[in-house]
Write an enzyme that holds these catalytic residues in place. Structure first.
Site, PDB file in Angstrom:
ATOM      1  N   HIS A  81     -12.978   3.494   3.176  1.00 15.25           N
ATOM      2  CA  HIS A  81     -11.980   4.496   2.774  1.00 15.25           C
ATOM      3  C   HIS A  81     -12.698   5.779   2.373  1.00 15.25           C
ATOM      4  O   HIS A  81     -13.929   5.819   2.321  1.00 15.25           O
ATOM      5  CB  HIS A  81     -11.147   3.969   1.599  1.00 15.25           C
ATOM      6  CG  HIS A  81     -10.167   2.928   1.998  1.00 15.25           C
ATOM      7  ND1 HIS A  81     -10.194   1.654   1.495  1.00 15.25           N
ATOM      8  CD2 HIS A  81      -9.126   2.953   2.867  1.00 15.25           C
ATOM      9  CE1 HIS A  81      -9.212   0.940   2.028  1.00 15.25           C
ATOM     10  NE2 HIS A  81      -8.547   1.699   2.857  1.00 15.25           N
ATOM     11  N   TYR A 116      -0.364  -1.322  10.360  1.00 11.36           N
ATOM     12  CA  TYR A 116      -0.707  -1.860   9.031  1.00 11.36           C
ATOM     13  C   TYR A 116       0.487  -1.693   8.080  1.00 11.36           C
ATOM     14  O   TYR A 116       0.882  -2.629   7.375  1.00 11.36           O
ATOM     15  CB  TYR A 116      -1.925  -1.094   8.532  1.00 11.36           C
ATOM     16  CG  TYR A 116      -2.357  -1.324   7.116  1.00 11.36           C
ATOM     17  CD1 TYR A 116      -3.000  -2.494   6.750  1.00 11.36           C
ATOM     18  CD2 TYR A 116      -2.173  -0.340   6.142  1.00 11.36           C
ATOM     19  CE1 TYR A 116      -3.432  -2.688   5.441  1.00 11.36           C
ATOM     20  CE2 TYR A 116      -2.599  -0.521   4.839  1.00 11.36           C
ATOM     21  CZ  TYR A 116      -3.231  -1.697   4.488  1.00 11.36           C
ATOM     22  OH  TYR A 116      -3.663  -1.882   3.189  1.00 11.36           O
ATOM     23  N   LYS A 172       2.885  -4.493   6.079  1.00 16.56           N
ATOM     24  CA  LYS A 172       3.091  -4.475   4.618  1.00 16.56           C
ATOM     25  C   LYS A 172       4.587  -4.380   4.277  1.00 16.56           C
ATOM     26  O   LYS A 172       5.051  -4.997   3.313  1.00 16.56           O
ATOM     27  CB  LYS A 172       2.346  -3.291   4.002  1.00 16.56           C
ATOM     28  CG  LYS A 172       0.826  -3.411   4.094  1.00 16.56           C
ATOM     29  CD  LYS A 172       0.330  -4.450   3.143  1.00 16.56           C
ATOM     30  CE  LYS A 172      -1.170  -4.502   3.039  1.00 16.56           C
ATOM     31  NZ  LYS A 172      -1.618  -5.632   2.233  1.00 16.56           N
ATOM     32  N   SER A 212       0.853  -1.188   0.000  1.00 14.90           N
ATOM     33  CA  SER A 212       0.000   0.000   0.000  1.00 14.90           C
ATOM     34  C   SER A 212       0.886   1.234   0.000  1.00 14.90           C
ATOM     35  O   SER A 212       2.023   1.187   0.475  1.00 14.90           O
ATOM     36  CB  SER A 212      -0.857  -0.026   1.263  1.00 14.90           C
ATOM     37  OG  SER A 212      -1.375   1.248   1.499  1.00 14.90           O
ATOM     38  N   SER A 213       0.329   2.355  -0.486  1.00 14.77           N
ATOM     39  CA  SER A 213       1.133   3.590  -0.501  1.00 14.77           C
ATOM     40  C   SER A 213       1.426   4.089   0.916  1.00 14.77           C
ATOM     41  O   SER A 213       2.310   4.916   1.100  1.00 14.77           O
ATOM     42  CB  SER A 213       0.407   4.673  -1.299  1.00 14.77           C
ATOM     43  OG  SER A 213      -0.852   4.910  -0.737  1.00 14.77           O
ATOM     44  N   CYS A 214       0.725   3.561   1.935  1.00 18.15           N
ATOM     45  CA  CYS A 214       0.983   4.042   3.301  1.00 18.15           C
ATOM     46  C   CYS A 214       2.267   3.467   3.886  1.00 18.15           C
ATOM     47  O   CYS A 214       2.630   3.810   5.006  1.00 18.15           O
ATOM     48  CB  CYS A 214      -0.209   3.796   4.207  1.00 18.15           C
ATOM     49  SG  CYS A 214      -0.412   2.077   4.577  1.00 18.15           S
TER      50      CYS A 214
END
Ligand code: NAP
Length: 316
Positions: free
Chosen positions: A186, A143, A147, A114-116
């Site tokens: 989201h 989270y 990842k 994920s971009s996070c």
């Protein structure tokens, strides 16, 4: 001279883990339309946190390719309410799926991050080499760390066992099959739901958090499915690849679009006592573009089609 087998032969049998989710369902549709046999299991049939059950399933099913689109996923509220679940469920799913895939000799695997995973203050647009260069956004750190462990796990299998496994880092995704639950959704389905409820309840006003100035990027799940397939066909390197559309939009502009799509004619009020979050989040998608991928779904069309899907499915 022997040549390496094709990365995604047309006859490849693909196991899509998480096939009922936003990404998994789009990917299952796309791969099926491309002629692939897609193998699926619901969570009731196979809890991917269970390493023995996962290994036994993969040993029997013997997919040629595996896409790990199963994960515990949610917005800021869900992440900050259940941080232990976001950390543990994702680590456990990743551990059992990757170890099980290796034991079953699955040579091609795509892991979705994920971009996070990128630092909170990463330079924009965010390049893949920003990974691990600074502190993460605290609200979704558990989270993001799960990842990041997944990316390292995939790289380690490549390094130690020569597996042709890869990782992709998607931006914010949306589309048919999205989660519209007010507590766990989201931003985009969350906005659609808020404006829909305002219209249904006859409200004159919708109050939204922050100033509306932060900018975010959105990619339709059908484009995500095409991007995943392009990566499986052509990419075989240890570094992750960002997946996005390369353009961002201010949250206020997005809210105006959602108001139009849902038919809301009232006032949008910005509650500036609430935090804005990161001012901008846009991925550098140069690496993906080099593989020839361009998104096909315009945001306005995608939002309309997502809203239509929800109207048809919200009661079922
Ligand atoms: N959505 C986004 O905006 C976004 C952005 C960036 C990255 N991603 C990544 O993309 C991937 C897919 O996300 P998504 O939005 O498609 O998520 P999603 O809609 O929540 O779907 C996740 C799927 O995983 C399954 N799953 C979760 N835990 C499981 C378990 N223990 N055993 C078996 N199945 C399990 C769920 O099954 P049930 O339906 O039975 O619960 C669901 O089908 C994730 O890795 C996510 O981190 C998503």
């Amino acid at each position: 001279m022997t040549t390496a087998p094709a990365l995604l032969p047309p006859s490849a049998r693909v196991y899509v883990a998480g096939h009922r989710g936003l990404v998994g369902s789009a990917l299952t549709r796309y791969l099926t339309a491309e002629g692939h046999e897609v193998i699926t299991r619901t969570r009731a049939e196979l809890d991917l946190r269970d390493p023995e059950a996962t290994a036994a399933f993969l040993r029997d099913a013997r997919p040629d390719v595996l896409v790990l689109a199963a994960a515990k996923v949610g917005g800021i509220m869900a992440n900050s309410t259940w941080p232990v679940d976001f950390l543990e469920d994702n680590l456990r799913v990743q551990l059992s799926v990757l170890a099980g895939a290796h034991a079953a000799d699955v040579d091609r695997l795509l892991f979705l991050g994920s971009s996070c995973i990128y630092p909170k203050h990463a330079e924009q647009p965010i390049r893949e080499d920003a990974l691990l260069t600074g502190p993460l956004e605290p609200t979704n750190e558990p989270y993001a760390l799960a990842k990041i462990a997944g990316i390292s796990h995939v790289r380690s299998y490549r390094h130690q066992y020569g597996r042709r496994w890869i990782s992709a880092m998607p931006t914010n995704l949306y589309g048919p099959g999205d989660n519209f639950d007010p507590e766990t959704s989201h931003v985009l389905p969350g906005l659609l739901r808020r404006f829909h409820d305002a219209v249904a309840g006859g409200s004159e006003e919708v109050v939204l958090w922050g100033s509306g100035t932060p900018r975010r990027e959105f990619l339709h799940s059908d484009d995500m499915a095409r991007a995943c397939t392009a990566l499986l066909r052509a990419y075989d390197e240890p570094d992750p690849v960002n997946v996005g559309c390369g353009e961002d939009i201010a949250i206020a502009e997005l809210a105006a679009l959602v108001a139009e799509v849902t038919g809301f004619g009232g006032r949008i009020v910005w509650d500036t006592s609430r935090p804005d979050g990161t001012p901008r989040k846009l991925l550098d998608v140069g690496r993906l573009r080099k593989l020839g991928f361009e998104p096909a779904v315009a945001l306005a069309d995608g939002v309309r089609d997502t809203y239509r899907w929800w109207l048809e499915h919200k009661d079922s």
